[in-house]
Write an enzyme that holds these catalytic residues in place. Structure first.
Site, mmCIF file in Angstrom:
data_model
loop_
_atom_site.group_PDB
_atom_site.id
_atom_site.type_symbol
_atom_site.label_atom_id
_atom_site.label_comp_id
_atom_site.label_asym_id
_atom_site.label_seq_id
_atom_site.Cartn_x
_atom_site.Cartn_y
_atom_site.Cartn_z
ATOM 1 N N GLY A 175 43.243 32.620 15.711
ATOM 2 C CA GLY A 175 41.778 32.491 15.821
ATOM 3 C C GLY A 175 41.313 31.113 15.404
ATOM 4 O O GLY A 175 40.302 30.966 14.712
ATOM 5 N N ASP A 199 46.145 36.901 22.093
ATOM 6 C CA ASP A 199 45.303 37.970 21.557
ATOM 7 C C ASP A 199 46.140 38.682 20.493
ATOM 8 O O ASP A 199 47.176 39.275 20.812
ATOM 9 C CB ASP A 199 44.929 38.928 22.700
ATOM 10 N N ASN A 203 44.090 34.523 10.554
ATOM 11 C CA ASN A 203 42.656 34.247 10.381
ATOM 12 C C ASN A 203 41.773 34.967 11.400
ATOM 13 O O ASN A 203 40.599 35.220 11.116
ATOM 14 C CB ASN A 203 42.445 32.728 10.485
ATOM 15 N N TYR A 236 34.430 46.677 9.161
ATOM 16 C CA TYR A 236 34.866 45.350 8.700
ATOM 17 C C TYR A 236 35.427 45.431 7.274
ATOM 18 O O TYR A 236 36.509 44.898 6.984
ATOM 19 C CB TYR A 236 33.672 44.395 8.760
ATOM 20 N N ALA A 256 36.659 48.050 5.730
ATOM 21 C CA ALA A 256 37.933 48.787 5.712
ATOM 22 C C ALA A 256 39.067 47.909 6.224
ATOM 23 O O ALA A 256 40.171 47.901 5.665
ATOM 24 C CB ALA A 256 37.809 50.055 6.564
ATOM 25 N N LYS A 306 39.242 44.653 6.086
ATOM 26 C CA LYS A 306 39.529 43.563 5.143
ATOM 27 C C LYS A 306 40.144 44.104 3.844
ATOM 28 O O LYS A 306 40.985 43.445 3.224
ATOM 29 C CB LYS A 306 38.246 42.765 4.864
HETATM 30 P P1 NAP Z 1 34.458 32.854 14.167
HETATM 31 O O1 NAP Z 1 33.666 31.586 14.050
HETATM 32 O O2 NAP Z 1 33.870 34.012 14.876
HETATM 33 O O3 NAP Z 1 35.902 32.503 14.790
HETATM 34 C C1 NAP Z 1 36.860 33.499 14.969
HETATM 35 C C2 NAP Z 1 37.874 33.032 15.989
HETATM 36 O O4 NAP Z 1 38.823 34.094 16.174
HETATM 37 C C3 NAP Z 1 37.238 32.755 17.356
HETATM 38 O O5 NAP Z 1 37.768 31.572 17.917
HETATM 39 C C4 NAP Z 1 37.625 33.990 18.167
HETATM 40 O O6 NAP Z 1 37.748 33.770 19.563
HETATM 41 C C5 NAP Z 1 38.991 34.295 17.575
HETATM 42 N N1 NAP Z 1 39.419 35.655 17.882
HETATM 43 C C6 NAP Z 1 38.675 36.780 17.928
HETATM 44 N N2 NAP Z 1 39.400 37.826 18.306
HETATM 45 C C7 NAP Z 1 40.669 37.364 18.488
HETATM 46 C C8 NAP Z 1 41.887 37.969 18.905
HETATM 47 N N3 NAP Z 1 41.952 39.269 19.239
HETATM 48 N N4 NAP Z 1 43.009 37.202 18.997
HETATM 49 C C9 NAP Z 1 42.946 35.884 18.699
HETATM 50 N N5 NAP Z 1 41.820 35.246 18.317
HETATM 51 C C10 NAP Z 1 40.691 35.982 18.214
HETATM 52 O O7 NAP Z 1 34.837 33.413 12.706
HETATM 53 P P2 NAP Z 1 34.939 32.670 11.294
HETATM 54 O O8 NAP Z 1 33.637 32.790 10.627
HETATM 55 O O9 NAP Z 1 35.567 31.328 11.449
HETATM 56 O O10 NAP Z 1 35.914 33.668 10.541
HETATM 57 C C11 NAP Z 1 37.318 33.457 10.489
HETATM 58 C C12 NAP Z 1 37.927 34.503 9.561
HETATM 59 O O11 NAP Z 1 37.297 34.427 8.276
HETATM 60 C C13 NAP Z 1 37.703 35.940 10.052
HETATM 61 O O12 NAP Z 1 38.837 36.712 9.746
HETATM 62 C C14 NAP Z 1 36.521 36.399 9.209
HETATM 63 O O13 NAP Z 1 36.497 37.794 9.052
HETATM 64 C C15 NAP Z 1 36.800 35.692 7.907
HETATM 65 N N6 NAP Z 1 35.608 35.529 7.078
HETATM 66 C C16 NAP Z 1 34.564 34.776 7.496
HETATM 67 C C17 NAP Z 1 33.444 34.648 6.669
HETATM 68 C C18 NAP Z 1 32.262 33.833 7.041
HETATM 69 O O14 NAP Z 1 31.299 33.809 6.264
HETATM 70 N N7 NAP Z 1 32.247 33.128 8.169
HETATM 71 C C19 NAP Z 1 33.409 35.313 5.429
HETATM 72 C C20 NAP Z 1 34.505 36.073 5.054
HETATM 73 C C21 NAP Z 1 35.608 36.180 5.874
HETATM 74 P P3 NAP Z 1 36.447 33.962 20.526
HETATM 75 O O15 NAP Z 1 35.462 32.953 20.075
HETATM 76 O O16 NAP Z 1 36.961 33.708 21.910
HETATM 77 O O17 NAP Z 1 35.980 35.374 20.326
#
Ligand code: NAP
Length: 247
Positions: free
Chosen positions: A13, A63, A90, A155, A157, A159
């Site tokens: 990701g 994926d 990630n 989400y 569950a 995490k």
């Molecule tokens: P994001 O901006 O939504 O980026 C997530 C990336 O993962 C996107 O490029 C997405 O692709 C890709 N993705 C989604 N489904 C996928 C799959 N099945 N296989 C491969 N790639 C996939 O999210 P983020 O905020 O950077 O978050 C990254 C991680 O940190 C996540 O695990 C999230 O739960 C965790 N997190 C984030 C926050 C926060 O505040 N942002 C807080 C706590 C934890 P598409 O764009 O094509 O869908």
């Protein structure tokens, strides 16, 4: 910090958001970053950005829910570099809703990407790490997996499951010099949080002792430390990067 010159670091990701910051940080520290994400154009752009900075990256459309395709991609990465040193799980999604109203498909989708995706990538990479008797796995969980959240049962569950998976993996793999840790980000500025209503963002920010949202590089900095030899005695842990939100 340098010291990752001969390392291969796979980040799922990682075409944008926190994942991209992690991949970029590994490349800046000398590693070859391997970008895995869903969309070909996004993967190409991410690789190009790292390449333009004179650093090393390659990319694959992947994926994390598709275990066969993940298996083939890790096989290809290993065939090319003859090792895989670091995996950062990630990739993650949200599909929020109250339990009473949550669609089964929204429950399944979030568990599949976040939890099963982490399991899939761990299972497919581990055969290489076990053989080379070295590896670092970092799972990106969330403070929501620790504290729970109304409207985010799926989400939370997924995490929380990642935290338990991290501990189990650490116990299974530590005898082969493979460390597994998790990072629990708080509220970080990315596309994922940009879609939240302003009042939700304001409410969370007001509750953060350091008074602001975090940046993707705050998570990337900890990844670099956890993957380095400086963290050789740390495994099975979940470390919060949340500006003090859960104190
Ligand atoms: P994001 O901006 O939504 O980026 C997530 C990336 O993962 C996107 O490029 C997405 O692709 C890709 N993705 C989604 N489904 C996928 C799959 N099945 N296989 C491969 N790639 C996939 O999210 P983020 O905020 O950077 O978050 C990254 C991680 O940190 C996540 O695990 C999230 O739960 C965790 N997190 C984030 C926050 C926060 O505040 N942002 C807080 C706590 C934890 P598409 O764009 O094509 O869908």
């Amino acid at each position: 910090m340098k010291g990752f010159e001969d390392k291969i670091a796979v980040v799922t990701g990682s075409a944008r958001g926190i994942g991209f910051a992690i991949a970029e940080a590994f490349a800046q520290n000398g590693a070859t970053a391997v970008i895995l994400d869903l969309n070909q154009e996004d993967v190409n752009n991410a690789v190009q950005k790292i390449d333009d900075a004179g650093l090393r990256a390659i990319g694959f459309v992947a994926d994390v829910t598709d275990s066969d395709s993940i298996n083939n991609i890790f096989k290809e990465i290993h065939h090319k570099f003859e090792k895989i040193d670091i995996l950062v799980n990630n990739a993650g999604i949200t599909k929020d809703g109250l339990i009473m109203k949550m669609k089964e498909s929204d429950w399944d989708a979030v568990i599949n990407v976040n939890l099963k995706g982490t399991f899939n990538c761990t299972q497919k990479v581990i055969r290489y790490m076990l053989k080379q008797k070295f590896g670092v796995i970092i799972n990106i969980t969330s403070i929501i997996g620790i504290m729970g959240n109304a409207g985010q049962a799926n989400y939370a569950a997924s995490k929380g499951g990642i935290i338990a998976l991290t501990k189990s993996s650490a116990k299974e793999f530590s005898s082969r010099n493979i460390r597994v840790n998790a990072i629990a980000p708080g509220f970080i500025q990315t596309d994922m949080t940009a879609k939240l209503p302003k009042e939700v963002i304001d409410k969370y920010t007001a509750a953060i002792p350091l008074s602001c949202m975090g940046l993707p590089k705050d998570i990337a900095n900890l990844c670099i430390f956890l993957a380095s030899d400086e963290a050789n005695y740390i495994t099975g842990q979940t470390i919060q990067v949340d500006g003090g939100l859960l104190i």
